[in-house]
Design a protein around this motif. Structure first.
Motif, PDB file in Angstrom:
ATOM      1  N   ASP A  35     -15.428  -2.538  33.442  1.00 39.64           N
ATOM      2  CA  ASP A  35     -16.259  -2.683  32.247  1.00 39.64           C
ATOM      3  C   ASP A  35     -16.496  -1.335  31.564  1.00 39.64           C
ATOM      4  N   GLN A  36     -16.649  -0.280  32.367  1.00 39.01           N
ATOM      5  CA  GLN A  36     -17.006   1.035  31.838  1.00 39.01           C
ATOM      6  C   GLN A  36     -15.831   2.012  31.831  1.00 39.01           C
ATOM      7  N   THR A  37     -14.629   1.530  32.014  1.00 38.81           N
ATOM      8  CA  THR A  37     -13.487   2.434  32.082  1.00 38.81           C
ATOM      9  C   THR A  37     -13.279   3.182  30.770  1.00 38.81           C
ATOM     10  N   VAL A  38     -13.032   4.471  30.884  1.00 42.64           N
ATOM     11  CA  VAL A  38     -12.770   5.336  29.733  1.00 42.64           C
ATOM     12  C   VAL A  38     -11.812   6.442  30.173  1.00 42.64           C
ATOM     13  N   ILE A  39     -11.291   7.188  29.205  1.00 46.57           N
ATOM     14  CA  ILE A  39     -10.565   8.413  29.520  1.00 46.57           C
ATOM     15  C   ILE A  39     -11.608   9.521  29.584  1.00 46.57           C
ATOM     16  N   GLY A  40     -11.846  10.016  30.788  1.00 43.56           N
ATOM     17  CA  GLY A  40     -12.923  10.977  30.969  1.00 43.56           C
ATOM     18  C   GLY A  40     -12.684  11.899  32.145  1.00 43.56           C
ATOM     19  N   ALA A  68     -16.242  -8.097  27.090  1.00 43.99           N
ATOM     20  CA  ALA A  68     -16.048  -6.653  27.179  1.00 43.99           C
ATOM     21  C   ALA A  68     -17.004  -5.977  26.206  1.00 43.99           C
ATOM     22  N   VAL A  69     -17.899  -5.166  26.735  1.00 40.40           N
ATOM     23  CA  VAL A  69     -18.907  -4.513  25.902  1.00 40.40           C
ATOM     24  C   VAL A  69     -18.547  -3.038  25.711  1.00 40.40           C
ATOM     25  N   THR A  70     -19.221  -2.406  24.781  1.00 38.75           N
ATOM     26  CA  THR A  70     -18.981  -0.986  24.532  1.00 38.75           C
ATOM     27  C   THR A  70     -19.304  -0.172  25.773  1.00 38.75           C
ATOM     28  N   ALA A  71     -18.397   0.696  26.167  1.00 42.02           N
ATOM     29  CA  ALA A  71     -18.608   1.511  27.362  1.00 42.02           C
ATOM     30  C   ALA A  71     -19.671   2.567  27.101  1.00 42.02           C
ATOM     31  N   ALA A  72     -20.595   2.701  28.056  1.00 38.57           N
ATOM     32  CA  ALA A  72     -21.624   3.738  27.968  1.00 38.57           C
ATOM     33  C   ALA A  72     -21.223   4.985  28.747  1.00 38.57           C
ATOM     34  N   ALA A  73     -20.165   4.876  29.558  1.00 38.08           N
ATOM     35  CA  ALA A  73     -19.717   6.015  30.352  1.00 38.08           C
ATOM     36  C   ALA A  73     -19.238   7.137  29.437  1.00 38.08           C
ATOM     37  N   PRO A  74     -19.603   8.390  29.729  1.00 35.64           N
ATOM     38  CA  PRO A  74     -19.140   9.520  28.911  1.00 35.64           C
ATOM     39  C   PRO A  74     -17.622   9.633  28.931  1.00 35.64           C
ATOM     40  N   ARG A  75     -17.047   9.906  27.768  1.00 37.78           N
ATOM     41  CA  ARG A  75     -15.600  10.036  27.632  1.00 37.78           C
ATOM     42  C   ARG A  75     -15.277  11.390  27.019  1.00 37.78           C
ATOM     43  N   TYR A  76     -14.035  11.792  27.170  1.00 33.12           N
ATOM     44  CA  TYR A  76     -13.582  12.998  26.480  1.00 33.12           C
ATOM     45  C   TYR A  76     -13.478  12.698  24.981  1.00 33.12           C
ATOM     46  N   ARG A  77     -13.997  13.601  24.169  1.00 36.85           N
ATOM     47  CA  ARG A  77     -14.111  13.336  22.730  1.00 36.85           C
ATOM     48  C   ARG A  77     -12.771  13.090  22.061  1.00 36.85           C
ATOM     49  N   ASN A  78     -11.773  13.806  22.453  1.00 36.57           N
ATOM     50  CA  ASN A  78     -10.474  13.701  21.782  1.00 36.57           C
ATOM     51  C   ASN A  78      -9.550  12.666  22.424  1.00 36.57           C
ATOM     52  N   PRO A 125      -8.686  16.647  34.464  1.00 33.26           N
ATOM     53  CA  PRO A 125      -7.755  16.252  33.407  1.00 33.26           C
ATOM     54  C   PRO A 125      -8.213  14.973  32.718  1.00 33.26           C
ATOM     55  N   ALA A 126      -7.749  14.759  31.515  1.00 31.79           N
ATOM     56  CA  ALA A 126      -8.108  13.571  30.743  1.00 31.79           C
ATOM     57  C   ALA A 126      -7.307  12.376  31.252  1.00 31.79           C
ATOM     58  N   ILE A 127      -7.910  11.594  32.148  1.00 27.36           N
ATOM     59  CA  ILE A 127      -7.261  10.404  32.706  1.00 27.36           C
ATOM     60  C   ILE A 127      -8.225   9.230  32.602  1.00 27.36           C
ATOM     61  N   TRP A 128      -7.696   8.043  32.840  1.00 26.02           N
ATOM     62  CA  TRP A 128      -8.560   6.865  32.903  1.00 26.02           C
ATOM     63  C   TRP A 128      -9.389   6.924  34.181  1.00 26.02           C
ATOM     64  N   ILE A 129     -10.683   6.735  34.044  1.00 26.33           N
ATOM     65  CA  ILE A 129     -11.583   6.676  35.198  1.00 26.33           C
ATOM     66  C   ILE A 129     -12.287   5.321  35.198  1.00 26.33           C
ATOM     67  N   CYS A 130     -12.816   4.937  36.338  1.00 25.47           N
ATOM     68  CA  CYS A 130     -13.536   3.660  36.434  1.00 25.47           C
ATOM     69  C   CYS A 130     -14.801   3.694  35.589  1.00 25.47           C
TER      70      CYS A 130
END
Length: 408
Positions: free
Chosen positions: A89-94, A264-274, A58-63
């Motif tokens: 630093d790399q947290t995204v919704i993914g 805080a830098v731009t996250a490089a971790a893959p995220r869900y597009r939407n 599911p689309a949730i916040w990940i580390c």
């Protein structure tokens, strides 16, 4: 060419070259240390792997960078301590499976650094999945096995640590100054001015007075600040330690307030597009922290320093990181199960019951009939360990043999 030895405190203009050398040497200490500092290699692998080969969560916040060193004891504003994720630093919704793979890689490399046999790595993956999935069961609040020694030691230290101990590590005695040296470097006059002005803003003052039962109307005064050489993958970005006096009571070290300001830098971790996330990187980090580790997230604020997004928090004596570098077979297995459960709970608290059930079913669907370890996790870790081992040896050849230690 070997780097020159720096015997004086580096000026701001000297920082980048020194930090680059320090990062390369730090990553060369062990294969496990290399994994911690080479997040981009992990993300490159994730972007190349077929999405259909991994369970889609599911689309949730990940580390986003869920290795062992990014978990540890964290205290909330009331002093309650829990083991939680502690770096965002790399947290995204993914995809939550990405956190599981990153943790599995970290544990596998720690096992390699401890000279444990390969069969233990397979066992680690098995109990890691068990620990993670246990967080989604109805009895998720129940304890799962004995805490690993590293966790027990960290928790015991966290409960015992006082502000005086933190101050002895970070503050220079009766001078009420941050001790300059290997980790703390002089801040420029302009940096000091900008940071001093930051803590006169309402949001920053609210954060300062929110902890330790301080008065909401306490006057906040900056006593000192210094550039902080800390971390590994984040070396080279803005990082400041700030000593504050809230309410004019800093007559003893126990009355001081120590803040951490980090770019805080731009996250490089893959995220869900939407996925809808804050555009400001500092606001993204704070929101991810509040979703995954409320103890820490509620103590954080986003701001801007030198026209760059930063997040800040007060350092508490209980905030520690786990150290799992050389472990026995039993300790490694306990750590895998326990830490995977911590990550699972961070994920599960963002899901409703139907979503938990669907994600558990998705994980079960990808489990092999012939192996206890899901094939997607095992093949991912095997590929990643192989590529990181090769890259680590090449990194050592390029940097560890060429660089000389930096002295101050």
């Amino acid at each position: 060419m070997p780097s020159k030895l720096i015997r004086k405190q580096p000026r701001p203009s000297q920082r980048q070259d020194i930090l680059k050398t320090a990062k390369n040497l730090k990553m060369a200490r062990s294969a496990h240390a290399y994994v911690r500092g080479s997040t981009l290699r992990f993300y490159d692998w994730l972007n190349e792997v077929k999405s259909t080969s991994l369970p889609e969560g599911p689309a949730i916040w990940i580390c986003g960078d869920c290795h062992i060193g990014n978990l540890g004891p964290v205290a909330n504003s009331d002093g309650k301590i829990e083991i939680q994720i502690r770096d965002f630093d790399q947290t995204v919704i993914g995809n939550p499976s990405h956190d599981l793979i990153r943790l599995a890689l970290s544990l596998a490399m720690a096992a390699r650094s401890s000279d444990l046999p390969g069969v233990i790595t397979a066992k680690l993956m098995e109990v890691l999945v068990q620990g993670y999935e246990s967080a989604f069961l109805a009895e998720a609040d129940a304890k799962v096995g004995k805490k690993p020694k590293s966790v027990r030691v960290a928790l015991k230290s966290a409960h015992r640590r006082t502000w005086q101990e933190l101050a002895r590590e970070r503050v220079e005695g009766k001078t009420v100054r941050i001790p300059l040296g290997k980790r703390f470097w002089p801040a420029s006059k302009h940096e000091r001015q900008v940071i001093g002005e930051l803590f006169q803003e309402a949001d920053a003052q609210e954060l300062v007075t929110s902890l330790r039962h301080r008065s909401d109307y306490a006057k906040v005064k900056m006593l000192d600040t210094a550039y902080w050489m800390k971390g590994c993958s984040s070396l080279g970005f803005l990082r400041f330690a700030v000593l504050l006096d809230a309410g004019g009571q800093a007559v003893e070290q126990s009355d001081l307030c120590l803040f951490d300001i980090k770019e805080a830098v731009t996250a490089a971790a893959p995220r869900y597009r939407n996925a809808s996330m804050p555009r400001d990187n500092a606001e993204r980090v704070v929101e991810g922290a509040r979703q995954l580790a409320p103890h820490l997230g509620m103590r954080m604020k986003a701001a801007r320093v030198l026209d760059k997004p930063v997040f800040m928090r007060e350092l508490l004596p209980q905030d520690l990181k786990l150290e799992i570098d050389h472990v026995s077979e039993a300790e490694a297995i306990r750590a895998a199960r326990y830490l995977a459960r911590v990550v699972g709970l961070a994920h599960a608290q963002q899901m409703d019951e139907p979503t938990k059930a669907a994600w558990s079913a998705e994980l079960a669907r990808h489990r092999s009939r012939t192996l206890e370890v899901p094939s997607w996790l095992w093949s991912s870790v095997v590929d990643l360990v192989a590529s990181h081992e090769r890259a680590y040896l090449e990194h050592c050849r390029r940097y560890a043999l060429a660089e000389q230690p930096i002295e101050f």
